[in-house]
Motif scaffolding. Structure first.
Motif, PDB file in Angstrom:
ATOM      1  N   ALA A 197       0.851  -1.189   0.000  1.00  0.00           N
ATOM      2  CA  ALA A 197       0.000   0.000   0.000  1.00  0.00           C
ATOM      3  C   ALA A 197       0.886   1.238   0.000  1.00  0.00           C
ATOM      4  O   ALA A 197       1.954   1.238   0.613  1.00  0.00           O
ATOM      5  N   VAL A 198       0.436   2.285  -0.654  1.00  0.00           N
ATOM      6  CA  VAL A 198       1.215   3.523  -0.652  1.00  0.00           C
ATOM      7  C   VAL A 198       1.166   4.176   0.725  1.00  0.00           C
ATOM      8  O   VAL A 198       2.184   4.613   1.252  1.00  0.00           O
ATOM      9  N   THR A 199      -0.020   4.226   1.352  1.00  0.00           N
ATOM     10  CA  THR A 199      -0.166   5.031   2.562  1.00  0.00           C
ATOM     11  C   THR A 199      -0.100   4.191   3.843  1.00  0.00           C
ATOM     12  O   THR A 199       0.890   4.221   4.552  1.00  0.00           O
ATOM     13  N   GLN A 200      -1.139   3.419   4.143  1.00  0.00           N
ATOM     14  CA  GLN A 200      -1.220   2.728   5.427  1.00  0.00           C
ATOM     15  C   GLN A 200      -1.536   1.243   5.239  1.00  0.00           C
ATOM     16  O   GLN A 200      -2.536   0.883   4.626  1.00  0.00           O
ATOM     17  N   SER A 201      -0.672   0.410   5.749  1.00  0.00           N
ATOM     18  CA  SER A 201      -0.806  -1.039   5.807  1.00  0.00           C
ATOM     19  C   SER A 201      -0.870  -1.740   4.461  1.00  0.00           C
ATOM     20  O   SER A 201      -1.916  -1.819   3.812  1.00  0.00           O
ATOM     21  N   GLY A 202       0.258  -2.300   4.091  1.00  0.00           N
ATOM     22  CA  GLY A 202       0.255  -3.181   2.939  1.00  0.00           C
ATOM     23  C   GLY A 202      -0.575  -4.430   3.177  1.00  0.00           C
ATOM     24  O   GLY A 202      -1.221  -4.942   2.261  1.00  0.00           O
ATOM     25  N   GLY A 203      -0.577  -4.929   4.430  1.00  0.00           N
ATOM     26  CA  GLY A 203      -1.279  -6.177   4.719  1.00  0.00           C
ATOM     27  C   GLY A 203      -2.762  -5.999   4.924  1.00  0.00           C
ATOM     28  O   GLY A 203      -3.574  -6.328   4.049  1.00  0.00           O
ATOM     29  N   ALA A 204      -3.172  -5.506   6.102  1.00  0.00           N
ATOM     30  CA  ALA A 204      -4.597  -5.340   6.410  1.00  0.00           C
ATOM     31  C   ALA A 204      -4.825  -4.045   7.170  1.00  0.00           C
ATOM     32  O   ALA A 204      -4.053  -3.699   8.069  1.00  0.00           O
ATOM     33  N   TYR A 205      -5.909  -3.361   6.829  1.00  0.00           N
ATOM     34  CA  TYR A 205      -6.335  -2.141   7.506  1.00  0.00           C
ATOM     35  C   TYR A 205      -7.663  -2.457   8.161  1.00  0.00           C
ATOM     36  O   TYR A 205      -8.644  -2.776   7.475  1.00  0.00           O
ATOM     37  N   ILE A 206      -7.723  -2.394   9.510  1.00  0.00           N
ATOM     38  CA  ILE A 206      -8.936  -2.803  10.205  1.00  0.00           C
ATOM     39  C   ILE A 206      -9.477  -1.675  11.069  1.00  0.00           C
ATOM     40  O   ILE A 206      -8.730  -0.885  11.633  1.00  0.00           O
ATOM     41  N   TYR A 207     -10.810  -1.622  11.161  1.00  0.00           N
ATOM     42  CA  TYR A 207     -11.534  -0.678  12.005  1.00  0.00           C
ATOM     43  C   TYR A 207     -12.223  -1.429  13.138  1.00  0.00           C
ATOM     44  O   TYR A 207     -12.443  -2.639  13.079  1.00  0.00           O
ATOM     45  N   GLY A 208     -12.623  -0.668  14.157  1.00  0.00           N
ATOM     46  CA  GLY A 208     -13.591  -1.144  15.143  1.00  0.00           C
ATOM     47  C   GLY A 208     -13.086  -2.263  16.020  1.00  0.00           C
ATOM     48  O   GLY A 208     -11.884  -2.448  16.228  1.00  0.00           O
ATOM     49  N   ASN A 209     -14.041  -3.054  16.546  1.00  0.00           N
ATOM     50  CA  ASN A 209     -13.713  -4.119  17.491  1.00  0.00           C
ATOM     51  C   ASN A 209     -13.489  -5.446  16.766  1.00  0.00           C
ATOM     52  O   ASN A 209     -14.132  -6.457  17.049  1.00  0.00           O
ATOM     53  N   SER A 210     -12.590  -5.437  15.821  1.00  0.00           N
ATOM     54  CA  SER A 210     -12.288  -6.634  15.041  1.00  0.00           C
ATOM     55  C   SER A 210     -11.537  -7.656  15.894  1.00  0.00           C
ATOM     56  O   SER A 210     -10.873  -7.313  16.879  1.00  0.00           O
ATOM     57  N   VAL A 211     -11.621  -8.927  15.481  1.00  0.00           N
ATOM     58  CA  VAL A 211     -10.958 -10.016  16.183  1.00  0.00           C
ATOM     59  C   VAL A 211     -10.061 -10.765  15.201  1.00  0.00           C
ATOM     60  O   VAL A 211     -10.526 -11.227  14.149  1.00  0.00           O
ATOM     61  N   LEU A 212      -8.769 -10.872  15.530  1.00  0.00           N
ATOM     62  CA  LEU A 212      -7.811 -11.607  14.714  1.00  0.00           C
ATOM     63  C   LEU A 212      -7.191 -12.707  15.562  1.00  0.00           C
ATOM     64  O   LEU A 212      -6.704 -12.446  16.674  1.00  0.00           O
ATOM     65  N   LYS A 213      -7.204 -13.944  15.041  1.00  0.00           N
ATOM     66  CA  LYS A 213      -6.641 -15.084  15.761  1.00  0.00           C
ATOM     67  C   LYS A 213      -5.775 -15.914  14.820  1.00  0.00           C
ATOM     68  O   LYS A 213      -6.191 -16.237  13.703  1.00  0.00           O
ATOM     69  N   ASN A 214      -4.567 -16.243  15.278  1.00  0.00           N
ATOM     70  CA  ASN A 214      -3.690 -17.151  14.549  1.00  0.00           C
ATOM     71  C   ASN A 214      -3.470 -16.735  13.103  1.00  0.00           C
ATOM     72  O   ASN A 214      -3.427 -17.577  12.200  1.00  0.00           O
ATOM     73  N   CYS A 215      -3.307 -15.448  12.884  1.00  0.00           N
ATOM     74  CA  CYS A 215      -3.043 -14.944  11.535  1.00  0.00           C
ATOM     75  C   CYS A 215      -1.545 -14.695  11.341  1.00  0.00           C
ATOM     76  O   CYS A 215      -0.821 -14.397  12.297  1.00  0.00           O
ATOM     77  N   LEU A 216      -1.102 -14.811  10.102  1.00  0.00           N
ATOM     78  CA  LEU A 216       0.295 -14.588   9.739  1.00  0.00           C
ATOM     79  C   LEU A 216       0.381 -13.414   8.781  1.00  0.00           C
ATOM     80  O   LEU A 216      -0.319 -13.378   7.762  1.00  0.00           O
ATOM     81  N   PHE A 217       1.253 -12.456   9.114  1.00  0.00           N
ATOM     82  CA  PHE A 217       1.525 -11.303   8.265  1.00  0.00           C
ATOM     83  C   PHE A 217       2.990 -11.382   7.853  1.00  0.00           C
ATOM     84  O   PHE A 217       3.881 -11.338   8.707  1.00  0.00           O
ATOM     85  N   LEU A 218       3.243 -11.458   6.536  1.00  0.00           N
ATOM     86  CA  LEU A 218       4.593 -11.727   6.062  1.00  0.00           C
ATOM     87  C   LEU A 218       4.941 -10.850   4.861  1.00  0.00           C
ATOM     88  O   LEU A 218       4.304 -10.933   3.808  1.00  0.00           O
ATOM     89  N   GLY A 219       5.939  -9.978   5.047  1.00  0.00           N
ATOM     90  CA  GLY A 219       6.506  -9.250   3.927  1.00  0.00           C
ATOM     91  C   GLY A 219       5.601  -8.241   3.276  1.00  0.00           C
ATOM     92  O   GLY A 219       5.733  -7.955   2.076  1.00  0.00           O
ATOM     93  N   ASN A 220       4.686  -7.644   4.047  1.00  0.00           N
ATOM     94  CA  ASN A 220       3.841  -6.575   3.519  1.00  0.00           C
ATOM     95  C   ASN A 220       4.527  -5.225   3.747  1.00  0.00           C
ATOM     96  O   ASN A 220       5.346  -5.078   4.657  1.00  0.00           O
ATOM     97  N   SER A 221       4.162  -4.208   2.949  1.00  0.00           N
ATOM     98  CA  SER A 221       4.901  -2.949   3.044  1.00  0.00           C
ATOM     99  C   SER A 221       4.057  -1.744   2.645  1.00  0.00           C
ATOM    100  O   SER A 221       3.058  -1.861   1.942  1.00  0.00           O
ATOM    101  N   THR A 222       4.498  -0.573   3.145  1.00  0.00           N
ATOM    102  CA  THR A 222       3.992   0.711   2.677  1.00  0.00           C
ATOM    103  C   THR A 222       5.146   1.483   2.059  1.00  0.00           C
ATOM    104  O   THR A 222       6.317   1.208   2.343  1.00  0.00           O
ATOM    105  N   THR A 223       4.809   2.486   1.231  1.00  0.00           N
ATOM    106  CA  THR A 223       5.861   3.159   0.473  1.00  0.00           C
ATOM    107  C   THR A 223       5.944   4.667   0.669  1.00  0.00           C
ATOM    108  O   THR A 223       6.966   5.266   0.346  1.00  0.00           O
TER     109      THR A 223
END
Length: 288
Positions: free
Chosen positions: A78-104
Motif C-alpha cells: 500500500a502507498v499510505t497505510q498497511s500493505g497487509g490489512a487495515y482494520i476498524y472497530g472491534n475486530s478479532v484476529l486469531k492465529n493470523c500470519l503477516f509476512l513481507g507486507n509494506s507501505t511506500t
C-alpha cells in the motif's frame, strides 16, 4: 487471480476448513474490500495486492467489526497505510500470519507495513508479524510501524510475535494514538532508523520480551533500541541484547520522555553512545 478487489458488502462467513484458499491480487488493486458488519474469514490467504491508498491485502471500512482466523497476508503493498490489512472497530484476529507486507509513502502519518489498527478495541491473539516494512530516511519520523501502526483506542495484543520488521520509527510497532495493551508478546530482530527499534509510543506492556532489536541513527537525544517510551507502563518485561548502532544520547534498550517500569530485566544491551541499557532526558521510573 482476481481481476479486481473482492468486494464483501453483506454479512458472510468465508472459510476453507480443509487447508487454505488463496486469493491472488491483480497487482493493481487490493485483494479484499470489506464494506459490511459481521464478516468472518477463516483460512484465507491474501497475497499480491497493491493499492495507492490503504490496505493492500484487505481493507475494512468503518462499518466493519471483522473476524479473521488462520488467515495469511503476504507480499501486499500500500502507498499510505498497511500493505497487509487495515482494520476498524472491534475486530478479532486469531492465529493470523503477516509476512513481507509494506507501505511506500514518506508522508506524515503513513506506515504500518503489515497491519494498521484504526479506532476501537480490536483483539489480536497469537498472530505473527514478519518482515513488514515502512519507509526510512535520515529523519525517520512519522512513517513508522514496520509491523503495526495504531490509532485505535485500546486494542489488545496477546501472545503475538514481531520479528525482522523495519521502519523509520517503531521498527515493529508505532503507536500514534490510543493505549494498546501487549501481553506475552515477543519482539525480536526489529529495526528502526530513529526511535524505538521495536516499539515507539504509549501503551501497557506486560510479560513481553524484547531481544536483539536495533536503532540505527539517534536524533536529538532520541532513540531506544527496543523501546521509545511515551508514558508507557511496562511490567515484568525482558530487554536483552538490544543495540544502539551509532553514537548519541540514547539507550541501548530504552529511552523516552516518560514511563514506568516494574520488575523488568535488562541484560547485555549496548549503545555506541550513552546509556548501555537506559537513557532519558525526561522521567523514566523503575521499581523492583
Amino acid at each position: 487471480q482476481l481481476s479486481t478487489a473482492l468486494m464483501i458488502s453483506k454479512s458472510v462467513a468465508l472459510s476453507c476448513p480443509n487447508g487454505q484458499a488463496t486469493l491472488v491480487g491483480s497487482g493493481t488493486d487490493r485483494v479484499v474490500y470489506v464494506n459490511a458488519t459481521g464478516v468472518s474469514l477463516t483460512n484465507i490467504v491474501m497475497t499480491g495486492g497493491t493499492t495507492t491508498s490503504s490496505g493492500g491485502g484487505l481493507y475494512s471500512n468503518s462499518k466493519a467489526n471483522l473476524t479473521l482466523s488462520g488467515c495469511v497476508f503476504s507480499n501486499n503493498v500500500a502507498v499510505t497505510q498497511s500493505g497487509g490489512a487495515y482494520i476498524y472497530g472491534n475486530s478479532v484476529l486469531k492465529n493470523c500470519l503477516f509476512l513481507g507486507n509494506s507501505t511506500t509513502s514518506l508522508a506524515d502519518g503513513n506506515g504500518g507495513g503489515n497491519l494498521f489498527v484504526s479506532s476501537g478495541s480490536a483483539s489480536i491473539t497469537d498472530c505473527e508479524f514478519f518482515n513488514g516494512t515502512s519507509p526510512t530516511n535520515a529523519s525517520g519520523y512519522n512513517y513508522g510501524g514496520g509491523a503495526v501502526q495504531i490509532t485505535a483506542t485500546a486494542p489488545v495484543f496477546s501472545g503475538c510475535l514481531f520479528s525482522n520488521n523495519v521502519a523509520g520509527d517503531g521498527g515493529a510497532v508505532r503507536v500514534r494514538s490510543g493505549t494498546p495493551v501487549f501481553t506475552n508478546c515477543t519482539f525480536v530482530g526489529n529495526s528502526a532508523q530513529t526511535l524505538g527499534g521495536a516499539y515507539d509510543g504509549a501503551g501497557i506492556l506486560v510479560d513481553c520480551a524484547f531481544k536483539s532489536n536495533t536503532s540505527v541513527q539517534p536524533i536529538a537525544s532520541n532513540g531506544g533500541s527496543a523501546l521509545w517510551s511515551v508514558g508507557t507502563v511496562t511490567t515484568r518485561c525482558l530487554f536483552e541484547n538490544n543495540q544502539m548502532l551509532k553514537n548519541g544520547d540514547c539507550g541501548g534498550a530504552v529511552s523516552g520522555s516518560s514511563g514506568w517500569f516494574t520488575n523488568c530485566t535488562f541484560r547485555a544491551n549496548t549503545s555506541a553512545g550513552k546509556g548501555g541499557a537506559v537513557m532519558t532526558t525526561g522521567s523514566l521510573l523503575f521499581h523492583g
